[in-house]
Design an enzyme around this catalytic site. Structure first.
Site, PDB file in Angstrom:
ATOM      1  N   SER A 118      29.900  32.143  25.593  1.00  0.00           N
ATOM      2  CA  SER A 118      29.431  31.100  26.494  1.00  0.00           C
ATOM      3  C   SER A 118      27.963  30.763  26.210  1.00  0.00           C
ATOM      4  CB  SER A 118      29.655  31.555  27.934  1.00  0.00           C
ATOM      5  OG  SER A 118      29.553  30.485  28.830  1.00  0.00           O
ATOM      6  N   ASP A 150      39.249  25.052  27.672  1.00  0.00           N
ATOM      7  CA  ASP A 150      38.178  25.798  28.337  1.00  0.00           C
ATOM      8  C   ASP A 150      37.445  24.860  29.305  1.00  0.00           C
ATOM      9  OD1 ASP A 150      35.704  27.068  28.994  1.00  0.00           O
ATOM     10  OD2 ASP A 150      35.821  28.259  27.172  1.00  0.00           O
ATOM     11  N   HIS A 198      38.237  31.140  29.329  1.00  0.00           N
ATOM     12  CA  HIS A 198      36.850  31.161  28.871  1.00  0.00           C
ATOM     13  C   HIS A 198      36.520  32.568  28.398  1.00  0.00           C
ATOM     14  CE1 HIS A 198      32.729  29.716  28.727  1.00  0.00           C
ATOM     15  NE2 HIS A 198      32.322  30.727  29.477  1.00  0.00           N
TER      16      HIS A 198
END
Length: 486
Positions: A205, A419, A447
């Site tokens: 991320s 996502d 995710h």
């Protein structure tokens, strides 16, 4: 933009390789890092070692004031290589990450790598940005995310302004140096302290932004680098929020369809459209009459957004709403209370607000969010309130950095097609920005893919890259992991 502790822990099993704090020679990872027991206040998982590393507060004055970063490690100090991991955020503590990563690695990777993570500057045990007690600014229930009038909108704007002012004031000089570029410089200090010529790195991320920033700033020192759930490198934080809105809405529609498939269990609607209609009505009901005076429509929105990160949490939310529908509100109140405990995330705001320039005119935010809400009615205003303090953040922003400029080596990107937090367009643009990079693409929507989604098609090429340093000959496409049972 974080995988989060719950996501990382969801599939972590028993750790096989345990950090040897005394028996292993320090030279195994370079003499600059001395591992010992972690401070008790950080609640590190058993088998984790910790170390401190001093870095400059201001890299323009490297001999001036220093910050102490807390590093953590799991695995064997005899391992020939080191993998540095960032779990995302920004603002996510890394202290528990090595144990979770090691637990999910293949035996070959455990033998190859000592896994190291750290609390970045401004986070956790590394001189944290502390906004103080903001509970009075965050009542329960919160005013509705979608303002019905100017008064309701100002009821959310005013605390956002106060939060920004309070965070900046309390952080003092520190707030000027909480940027991803400074964190990337810290990464290079960590690499050097570990005695490595190149940095092998796994970022999830926001950690993909940190990794890509490092590779751009220090291309000659970038080793094997895996970026999982990729942040768009071409736009700033303000625009990234509006990219997330339709992706979150799409993922919510997939969730509603899944709930409908299990209508015999949840009784919320036999089609995705019926569940969506029920959900909209529930938002209105909770706004008008909050459960126990604490859980309103805004809290329901927050629960839904958090659940979109991984479908393993879908049954929990669906069950809580189903029980409420049947006259048992306890599941909703418990979930809302758990989310409310986090309060204001000062480190996350510090990085987000300082990395890019944000519009300072609230009228711009209002107009852009109103347009976004037409396509993403469940999330546009929620996302805007999440970032709203950045409209009032009175601190310098980082100088612009074009990701991929210079001779950046190709990287391995890992991405889920649906996502909701880091949409696919971001990974595609990262691949264009860093030429020669390969992508492992899952058809799913969770995710954080590598090691934590249980998808061998994804894990295998990433594992081979970390073992051999050779990128796949072409992009890899994988089926999604199976959806959870009800």
């Amino acid at each position: 933009m974080t995988v989060g502790a719950a996501r990382l822990a969801a599939t972590a099993g028993a750790v096989v390789a345990v950090l040897g704090l005394v028996a292993a020679p320090a030279a195994a990872t370079g003499g600059g890092v001395k591992w010992s027991a972690c401070p008790p206040e950080v609640s590190a998982p058993r088998g984790t070692g910790c170390a401190r590393l001093a870095v400059p507060l201001d890299y323009a004055d490297p001999s001036g004031k220093q910050l102490d970063l807390l590093l953590s490690a799991a695995g064997s100090l005899d391992a020939p290589e080191v993998l540095v991991v960032n779990p995302g955020g920004p603002g996510e503590s890394g202290i528990g990450t090595p144990k979770q990563v090691v637990a999910s690695m293949s035996p070959e990777l455990r033998d190859r790598y000592l896994v190291v993570a750290f609390d970045p500057r401004g986070v956790g045990a590394s001189s944290p940005v502390d906004c103080g007690d903001t509970s009075a600014l965050l009542p329960a229930p919160m005013p509705p995310d979608d303002p019905a009038d100017a008064g309701q909108e100002q009821a959310r704007v005013k605390p956002a302004r106060t939060i920004a002012d309070t965070c900046v004031r309390r952080a003092g000089d520190l707030v000027r140096h909480i940027t991803t570029q400074d964190a990337a410089r810290d990464l290079d200090r960590i690499r050097a302290a570990l005695g490595k010529d190149r940095l092998d790195y796994l970022g999830y991320s926001y950690g993909t932004k940190l990794g890509a920033t490092y590779a751009t700033m220090f291309p000659e020192r970038a080793g094997k680098m895996v970026l999982d759930s990729v942040v768009d490198p071409t736009v700033g934080g303000y625009q990234q929020g509006f990219e997330q809105d339709p992706a979150l809405q799409h993922r919510a529609e997939q969730f509603f369809a899944w709930v409908a498939q299990h209508d015999a269990t949840y009784h919320l609607g036999a089609t995705g459209a019926h569940v969506s209609q029920y959900w909209r009505g529930l938002r209105g009901d909770l706004t008008a009459k909050p459960v126990e005076g604490k859980v309103g429509g805004a809290e329901l929105d927050n629960m839904l957004a958090s659940t979109m990160y991984t479908d393993t949490s879908w049954p929990t939310l669906a069950s809580a709403v189903s029980r409420y529908h049947a006259g048992e509100p306890g599941g909703l109140t418990a979930a809302a209370a758990q989310l409310a405990q986090s309060g204001v995330d000062g480190p996350q705001l510090a990085y987000n607000c300082a990395d890019d320039k944000w519009p300072a005119d609230w009228a711009t935010w209002h107009a852009d969010t109103t347009r976004a809400a037409a396509k993403a009615p469940l999330f546009a205003w929620l996302n805007t309130w999440f970032s709203a303090p950045c409209a009032f953040w009175r601190a310098p922003t980082a100088p612009p950095l074009k990701i991929g400029s210079g001779k950046v080596p190709p990287l391995l990107l890992v991405q889920a097609k649906d996502d909701p937090a880091t949409p696919l367009t971001g990974a595609q643009r990262m691949q264009q920005a860093i030429r020669g990079s390969r992508m492992v693409l899952s058809e799913g929507g969770n995710h954080g893919q590598f090691l934590f989604d249980g998808n061998s098609c994804v894990d295998q090429p990433v594992t081979q890259y970390l073992l051999t340093g050779k990128l796949p000959a072409a992009d890899v496409r994988c089926a999604a992991s199976p959806a959870p049972d009800a």
